[in-house]
Motif scaffolding. Sequence first.
Motif, PDB file in Angstrom:
ATOM      1  N   GLU A 141      14.872 -14.134 -50.470  1.00 17.47           N
ATOM      2  CA  GLU A 141      15.873 -15.027 -51.071  1.00 17.47           C
ATOM      3  C   GLU A 141      16.391 -14.447 -52.384  1.00 17.47           C
ATOM      4  O   GLU A 141      17.596 -14.472 -52.655  1.00 17.47           O
ATOM      5  CB  GLU A 141      15.288 -16.414 -51.295  1.00 17.47           C
ATOM      6  CG  GLU A 141      15.055 -17.185 -50.020  1.00 17.47           C
ATOM      7  CD  GLU A 141      14.366 -18.521 -50.254  1.00 17.47           C
ATOM      8  OE1 GLU A 141      14.367 -19.011 -51.400  1.00 17.47           O
ATOM      9  OE2 GLU A 141      13.838 -19.066 -49.275  1.00 17.47           O
ATOM     10  N   GLU A 192       9.173 -14.351 -48.009  1.00 17.85           N
ATOM     11  CA  GLU A 192      10.363 -15.214 -47.935  1.00 17.85           C
ATOM     12  C   GLU A 192      11.029 -15.407 -49.295  1.00 17.85           C
ATOM     13  O   GLU A 192      12.253 -15.304 -49.415  1.00 17.85           O
ATOM     14  CB  GLU A 192       9.985 -16.573 -47.329  1.00 17.85           C
ATOM     15  CG  GLU A 192      11.180 -17.427 -46.964  1.00 17.85           C
ATOM     16  CD  GLU A 192      12.013 -16.836 -45.834  1.00 17.85           C
ATOM     17  OE1 GLU A 192      13.250 -17.006 -45.880  1.00 17.85           O
ATOM     18  OE2 GLU A 192      11.454 -16.204 -44.921  1.00 17.85           O
ATOM     19  N   ASP A 193      10.252 -15.646 -50.337  1.00 16.94           N
ATOM     20  CA  ASP A 193      10.854 -15.859 -51.661  1.00 16.94           C
ATOM     21  C   ASP A 193      11.528 -14.593 -52.173  1.00 16.94           C
ATOM     22  O   ASP A 193      12.574 -14.645 -52.819  1.00 16.94           O
ATOM     23  CB  ASP A 193       9.831 -16.385 -52.661  1.00 16.94           C
ATOM     24  CG  ASP A 193       8.670 -15.437 -52.903  1.00 16.94           C
ATOM     25  OD1 ASP A 193       8.306 -14.670 -51.987  1.00 16.94           O
ATOM     26  OD2 ASP A 193       8.107 -15.474 -54.018  1.00 16.94           O
TER      27      ASP A 193
END
Length: 72
Positions: A14, A10-11
């Motif tokens: 992003e 997820e990071d």
Amino acid sequence: MTVEDWRYAEDRLEIRQKVYSFLLTRFGSEIDENGEPIHSMQSISECAHDWVSQGNINTSGIVKYFEAYYTK
């Protein structure tokens, strides 16, 4: 069984989005004398992917990287 690839955590997604947006803003609107885009969407997308896949966590240095490896 699931295989977790750190490049798609997820990071990282992003960060990839931020890098892609930055590159699109910086290079996506450049056009040549015929009105054609100078830089392809493919080169912008590939650069964002490669940048994040190499472990970079921000956009610092991305302009020089793009110019060195993704411009004609």
